[in-house]
Design a protein around this motif. Structure first.
Motif, PDB file in Angstrom:
ATOM      1  N   ILE A  52      12.428 -25.187  -3.026  1.00 62.27           N
ATOM      2  CA  ILE A  52      11.611 -26.390  -2.862  1.00 62.27           C
ATOM      3  C   ILE A  52      11.530 -27.165  -4.168  1.00 62.27           C
ATOM      4  CG2 ILE A  52       9.357 -27.273  -2.166  1.00 62.27           C
ATOM      5  CD1 ILE A  52       9.016 -24.442  -0.772  1.00 62.27           C
ATOM      6  N   LEU A  87       8.838 -24.015   7.274  1.00 59.49           N
ATOM      7  CA  LEU A  87       8.764 -22.704   6.630  1.00 59.49           C
ATOM      8  C   LEU A  87       8.674 -21.579   7.653  1.00 59.49           C
ATOM      9  CD1 LEU A  87       6.561 -23.324   3.481  1.00 59.49           C
ATOM     10  CD2 LEU A  87       9.042 -23.174   3.670  1.00 59.49           C
ATOM     11  N   VAL A 114      14.552 -20.306   0.946  1.00 60.18           N
ATOM     12  CA  VAL A 114      14.125 -21.696   0.801  1.00 60.18           C
ATOM     13  C   VAL A 114      13.933 -22.011  -0.682  1.00 60.18           C
ATOM     14  CG1 VAL A 114      12.331 -23.376   1.376  1.00 60.18           C
ATOM     15  CG2 VAL A 114      12.923 -21.589   3.014  1.00 60.18           C
ATOM     16  N   TRP A 162       5.699 -29.120   7.084  1.00 61.93           N
ATOM     17  CA  TRP A 162       5.809 -28.049   6.085  1.00 61.93           C
ATOM     18  C   TRP A 162       5.654 -26.684   6.770  1.00 61.93           C
ATOM     19  CZ3 TRP A 162       6.844 -26.942   1.080  1.00 61.93           C
ATOM     20  CH2 TRP A 162       6.284 -25.802   0.522  1.00 61.93           C
ATOM     21  N   GLN A 213      11.385 -18.575   7.901  1.00 60.68           N
ATOM     22  CA  GLN A 213      10.965 -17.178   7.857  1.00 60.68           C
ATOM     23  C   GLN A 213      11.501 -16.418   9.069  1.00 60.68           C
ATOM     24  OE1 GLN A 213       6.726 -16.516   7.926  1.00 60.68           O
ATOM     25  NE2 GLN A 213       6.954 -14.514   6.980  1.00 60.68           N
TER      26      GLN A 213
END
Length: 74
Positions: free
Chosen positions: A36, A24, A34, A20, A28
């Motif tokens: 989810i 992410l 993104v 995770w 970034q």
């Protein structure tokens, strides 16, 4: 860290807190939006939404689509 992507799918299944954070962080860094989908095997609305989520992933290839099973993430 193991991520799963079903063949033909653009949705990436996140299976750990480590993956995770990594995913992410990469999104970034690359300024990638993104979306989810938090899901669970027992959640009927979540199962219903899975097909629509796949369609969105195909429609928007410049967006990262993630699926997180809240009962299985480690």
């Amino acid at each position: 860290m193991q991520n799963q992507q079903v063949k033909g799918s653009r949705v990436l299944a996140v299976d750990s807190a480590q993956s995770w954070g990594y995913i992410l962080g990469q999104a970034q860094t690359q300024a990638c939006p993104v979306v989810i989908h938090f899901t669970a095997e027992w959640c009927a609305p979540s199962k219903f939404m899975a097909g629509f989520f796949e369609e969105l992933a195909l429609k928007y290839p410049d967006v990262l689509f993630l699926s997180v099973d809240v009962d299985e993430i480690k």
